[in-house]
Structures are given as C-alpha cells and as structure tokens.
Design an enzyme around this catalytic site. Structure first.
Site, short mmCIF file in Angstrom:
data_model
loop_
_atom_site.label_atom_id
_atom_site.label_comp_id
_atom_site.label_asym_id
_atom_site.label_seq_id
_atom_site.Cartn_x
_atom_site.Cartn_y
_atom_site.Cartn_z
N GLU A 1 3.52 -8.19 -2.95
CA GLU A 1 2.97 -8.07 -1.60
C GLU A 1 1.88 -9.13 -1.50
OE1 GLU A 1 0.33 -5.21 1.29
OE2 GLU A 1 0.05 -5.21 -0.87
N ASP B 1 1.90 -4.10 -5.48
CA ASP B 1 0.94 -3.87 -4.40
C ASP B 1 -0.24 -4.84 -4.53
OD1 ASP B 1 0.17 -2.00 -2.20
OD2 ASP B 1 -1.56 -1.62 -3.48
C1 NOJ Z 1 -0.59 -2.02 0.60
C2 NOJ Z 1 0.21 -0.78 0.82
O1 NOJ Z 1 1.42 -1.12 1.45
C3 NOJ Z 1 -0.64 0.16 1.64
O2 NOJ Z 1 0.08 1.28 2.08
C4 NOJ Z 1 -1.84 0.56 0.80
O3 NOJ Z 1 -2.71 1.37 1.59
C5 NOJ Z 1 -2.62 -0.66 0.33
N1 NOJ Z 1 -1.75 -1.69 -0.20
C6 NOJ Z 1 -3.60 -0.29 -0.75
O4 NOJ Z 1 -2.90 0.07 -1.93
#
Ligand code: NOJ
Length: 503
Positions: free
Chosen positions: A257, A197
């Site tokens: 990500e 993440d």
């Molecule tokens: C990306 C995640 O996909 C999302 O759902 C989340 O709110 C944010 N990162 C913060 O962790």
C-alpha cells in the site's frame, strides 16, 4: 500455476467482518468466507486479498494487531484459516493476506512489556518513546489529533494512526527480525502473498524532527508527513522481504500500500523490490477525462504489471456515490478491468453497492471519534439474498443495513454483477498481456486508452452521447444509443478497425 500470475491478476478484496457470518454473532468470519468463496470463483477473479483477521482488539478493525501469527477468535482459528486456504486453492484462487508492519496494537505483548519496563529500557526501544512536557514533536496523527500519547510515567509514544496503534521502531534490528518470522509463518502455511499496510511508512527521519508545516497535512493522508513516509531506507526493508518471498517455490508476492502520488509510487516496484503497489491515483481522481488520462499515464510508466488498477477499497467512499451515479461505477469497472496489469475489486463493487450514511451512533471507525471522518459507509456487510438479514448473518449485523439493501443482493442479480462476470470472462479470452503498451488521452470529456494498438477503452465522461471509434464493440457498461453512440457515463471496450492484435 504460472509464477508471475500476479502481473495481470484480478484480485477480489474481502473485508472479513462484512463478507459472511457463519456463527450468528453479526460479524463476518473465516468459515463464512470459505462457504462463499464460490461467488468469487464464479465471478472469474484470480485471487482474494483478506484484510486483517489476526488477533486484535479491533480498534481499527484488525489494523491494530496484537498477535501477528494467529487468528482472532472473532473470525475463527488457524484451522479455519487453513480450511479457507485449501478451499481457495481448490477453486483456483490465490490468497493474499494483510501484514501491518508500521504499527501494532497497544495490546501487543511487546508494547505491554515496554510499558511495564519503563523509560530507557530495551523493551521501550522497540517503539518510539520520548520524554517531554509536551508532545516530542508536532506530527499530527493521520486519524486526527497529535501523533503522541503520554503514559503514566510521563513518557510519550508515537502513533501515526490511533493511540491504540503504537509505531514500531524500525531502527531497532529486532523489529526486522520479528517480521521476518511473521512472513515465514504465513508463507510456510501456503499463503501466496502479502498486502503490506502502509508500506511507504515504517522508517522515520532520524531524531524525529518537527514538520516545517504540520498544517499542510491533508486529513487521512500520511504522505504529507515526509519525515515519516517515503523515506529512502524503506526500500531496504522491501529488499529484505523480497529475498524472503523469492526463497519460496513458487515465489510469494508482495503488494505494497503506497499511498503516494503515482509518479512516486511506481518507484516502489521492480526487481528486488515490491512486486506491485496500490497507488491511489485512480481512487482520488475525480470523474474527469483529463484527470483519468493524466493518472493513467503516470501509473503506466511503472514496472509492467507493477501497478494495480483500483477505484474502491475499505477506506474510501463507494464509487456509485463518489462518482455520483451507478452508471459511472459500472463504467469504472470496465476501466480497471480493461487496462494492462492487475486490477483489484472490493467486495460489493460487483454489486454496485453505494456508500451508506451509517447513523452517527452506529459508526465504529476510530477515525470518526478522532477527526469526524468515518469509513463505515463502505464497510456495511454484503447482501447475499434479497430479504433481511440478506444471508449475511442470523444476528443483527455489526453495522446496520440501510433500507432496500436487497436490491443489490447477489440473488437479485444487479446489473453490475453480470457486467463484471462478462468483463472478466472476456478479459481472459482476449490476447491481453500485462506488457501491452497503453496510450491514454482525453478529448474534451471523452477518456480513451488504446492498448497494444488494437484495443480501446472509451468512456463518455461528460453529459453528452459520443460516437465510438471505428471498430467492433466488444462490451459496454450500459447499452449504446440507437445510433450506436456511447451514452453519458458509459464505457466501452472495442477492437479497433484495421488493427490486429499481435498474438
Ligand atoms: C491502511 C488501511 O487500509 C486502513 O484501513 C488502516 O486504518 C490504516 N492503513 C492504518 O493501518
């Protein structure tokens, strides 16, 4: 099992709250997933990615982790996780799990200890605490409002997301050590890889200076904060994690990500770095041939197998609604599955689930309260059977079902389900390689990607039917016209005449 399986894998994203509920509390859970994994295997996917199921107050539905090496009782326990992993492997599915290293939950014992220990303590040094009569800098939170919250003793702490998600201080060596152990814990248990993440976050500019233009921050996008994202030192963390992942047999996989423009995101992959990134060019590109060709070209310049083709996830509006029609969403499924490299499908995408207008009083996304933006509409639970409660749960679901949800149920066999299965079957039988060269073009409103010289993905993105290039149509997202043309909002896969695949 091939070591580089991830390079052309089709990964099915499971949002545990909304997949299947085994204990009738209205919230999906790990045993529910285990019981339904055969749906994913039957679809023909290679792996699943589970969004967070670790202990968490669920303020951001698991992206606020209070214990990185457990299972929240809402979802089960470690035995339930082991059973899920075993069943997935039995079905030939790899398992990726989420790790959330930019921030934790304000309920994490180390954050609680930091609050209790007070200003200047080593406990506070694990996070970003600072003094001041007003927020220590002008950074906005991605979810709206300031990125700082004040505690009773007067100090402020930094949270790039919700106030319940304090950011770890990655300048403190204890943070890296803590996460080394987290990685090893899950790798030792047998998980095949991690989705990281906010993998382009974590490192902040020294001294946390003001942003020159905080108003330039786009809502819900960290990337405009160049002092808190895409810092060069973040690659050192990835290198450290890669060496841990590579020390396993078979090596474990790291998928970041990296919500940056494609040309920046592709630089996060490669030997010694992350294996793969989610770059969101295709998630943000409008339904437009030129935009798709430009994004495709930028993404395809990265490490072969390093990009992921993805148009849906748990944070964005479902494609039938975003693109404006179910036909376009079906065409997009053929698009992501026809390009070289890995493709990620979000649960329900194979059913053609539309975005749901969740009643305001039922919305749960913390971003809704902070900014008036809600991601709940793409998180409504899966319909498995045709009649309420649709085989999801015996209790009322945590987000209400809209009327008519049964038409999309697996049992109703919606058109996109057969299409996804057929596309995956064909994908695995064609002589595709993740190293295939791909050339994108846009001719007016027709998008074309020619792969390895012999295969073409063509999409009619305008409002007219278009002729297909000479060749054999292998699959189309909707039937061709009686003249053999591609109707508007339709994609086709073709074997081009006169070009033979190199096997
Ligand atoms: C990306 C995640 O996909 C999302 O759902 C989340 O709110 C944010 N990162 C913060 O962790």
């Amino acid at each position: 099992m091939r070591e580089a399986w991830w390079r052309d894998a089709v990964v099915y994203q499971i949002y545990p709250r909304s997949f299947a509920d085994s204990d009738a509390d209205g919230v999906g859970d790990l045993p529910g997933i285990t019981a339904r994994l055969d749906h994913v295997a039957r679809l023909g996917a290679d792996a699943v990615w589970l969004t967070p199921f670790q202990p968490s107050p669920q303020a951001d539905h698991g992206y606020d982790v209070s214990d990185y090496t457990g299972v929240d009782p809402l979802f089960g326990d470690l035995d339930a996780f082991d059973a899920l992993l075993a069943r997935a492997h039995e079905l030939g599915l790899r398992v990726l799990i989420d790790v959330v290293p930019n921030h934790c939950s304000s309920a994490h014992p180390l954050f609680r200890a930091a609050l209790a220990a007070g200003p200047g303590s080593p406990e506070r040094a694990r996070f970003h605490f600072a003094d001041g009569d007003s927020p220590p800098n002008n950074w906005p939170s991605v979810f709206g409002g300031p990125a700082w919250t004040r505690v009773p003793d007067g100090q402020w702490y930094l949270h790039l997301y919700d106030s319940s998600q304090p950011d770890w201080n990655w300048d403190d060596p204890r943070t890296a050590e803590l996460f080394d152990d987290v990685l090893r814990f899950w790798f030792d248990r047998g998980v095949d890889g991690l989705r990281i993440d906010v993998a382009y976050g974590m490192v902040k500019a020294p001294g946390l200076p003001d942003l020159p233009d905080p108003d330039a921050m786009e809502p819900m996008r960290l990337r405009a904060n160049t002092l808190a994202s895409d810092r060069p030192e973040v690659h050192d963390i990835h290198r450290r994690w890669r060496s841990i992942a590579d020390s396993y047999d078979p090596p474990r996989v790291l998928v970041g990500e990296v919500n940056l423009p494609p040309e920046r995101a592709v630089g996060y992959t490669g030997p010694g770095l992350l294996h793969q990134v989610f770059a969101f060019g295709m998630v943000t590109a409008p339904w437009d041939a030129r935009a798709w060709a430009a994004t495709g070209t930028a993404l395809a310049t990265g490490t072969p197998g390093g990009v992921t083709w993805v148009v849906e996830n748990h944070d964005v509006v479902r494609t039938p609604s975003r693109y404006g029609s179910p036909a376009r969403a079906r065409a997009a499924i053929l698009a992501i599955l026809g390009l070289p490299g890995a493709a990620y499908l979000y649960q329900g995408q194979e059913l053609g689930l539309p975005e749901v207008d969740v009643p305001p009083d039922a919305r749960q996304d913390p971003a809704w309260a902070r900014s008036g933006f809600s991601r709940d509409g793409c998180r409504v639970p899966m319909p498995w059977t045709t009649d309420p409660p649709y085989g999801f749960s015996l209790a009322p679901p945590w987000l209400p079902f809209p009327p008519g949800w049964g038409q999309y149920a697996v049992e109703s066999d919606p058109p996109s389900l057969a299409l996804t299965r057929r596309a995956l079957e064909l994908r695995s039988s064609l002589p595709f390689s993740p190293d295939d060269e791909v050339v994108f073009s846009a001719d007016d409103d027709v998008f074309t990607a020619v792969r390895a010289g012999w295969f073409a993905l063509v999409i009619a993105m305008g409002d007219r039917a278009v002729p297909v290039p000479a060749g054999q149509v292998l699959l189309s997202s909707d039937p061709l016209t009686s003249d053999g043309w591609l109707p508007p909002d339709t994609a086709a896969w073709l074997r081009l005449s006169g070009a033979e695949p190199k096997i």
